[in-house]
Design an enzyme around this catalytic site. Sequence first.
Site, PDB file in Angstrom:
ATOM      1  N   MET A   1       0.804  -1.215   0.000  1.00  0.00           N
ATOM      2  CA  MET A   1       0.000   0.000   0.000  1.00  0.00           C
ATOM      3  C   MET A   1       0.842   1.273   0.000  1.00  0.00           C
ATOM      4  O   MET A   1       0.638   2.150   0.836  1.00  0.00           O
ATOM      5  CB  MET A   1      -0.928  -0.012   1.229  1.00  0.00           C
TER       6      MET A   1
ATOM      7  N   HIS B   1      -4.717  -5.785  -8.661  1.00  0.00           N
ATOM      8  CA  HIS B   1      -5.661  -4.784  -8.164  1.00  0.00           C
ATOM      9  C   HIS B   1      -7.074  -5.383  -8.145  1.00  0.00           C
ATOM     10  O   HIS B   1      -7.474  -6.049  -9.105  1.00  0.00           O
ATOM     11  CB  HIS B   1      -5.626  -3.549  -9.074  1.00  0.00           C
TER      12      HIS B   1
END
Length: 231
Positions: free
Chosen positions: A96, A115
């Site tokens: 992240m 994703h």
Amino acid sequence: MLQLAVLASGNGSNFQAILDKIGEGHLQAQVRLLLCNKSNAYALERAKAAGIPSLFLDPADFVDADGKPDRPSFDMAMVQAIKAAGADTVALAGYMRLLTSGFLEAFAGRVINIHPAILPSFAGLRGAADAQAYGVTITGCTVHLVDEKVDHGAIIIQAAVPSIQGESLEELKNRIHAVEHRIYPQALQWFAEGRLYEEGRTIRLKAAVPEKECIISDGSWLVQPPLERGF
Ligand code: GRF
């Protein structure tokens, strides 16, 4: 054989899926290093359990003279650790944090991400949640090369997963995750086999195996290019 470094910030179920496919002999890769930017990332436990070298790098240790985060120096420390571990390809698995140009140049064309949405829709930190909140009826997941823009690089494989009326976000995420665990190792195996090539921003797959060996759908998802035997 792909020499992989995996970058994770959390649970690491995709990291686990990669390890499992290597263990089953379907993914010709070796994970040389797991790198985390969170000390409590469960991915670190998974690495320990699997005997994979791991490293936590604390972003708080990399600040500029004003005490602000120094992303380039953090990323350079990662580059050093990855190279020292003998990896030349980087798989992001729930990592992240944006990567700097220095990092991407060090592994040019060899940084891959997954994703939880059909890009370019719903890029960003909350792909699945944003898609559900928007009210889409079909969402899914995407494996793509990483460039300097968020969730933007060339697409390797995508799977479409229905968003079912009335289900919780957790349920939707779980169903997307289950497909992620198949498409990510598959994409890495294509990478290992050197079967991916770029045509502009489009990634093509060389020499697809005969149709009968491929899975395009199991009825609850649709994937393209098709998954091959073992994935
Ligand atoms: C996945 O949904 C992945 O698509 C996204 O972050 C999540 C990571 O999950 N990039 P996990 O840590 O692999 O379980």
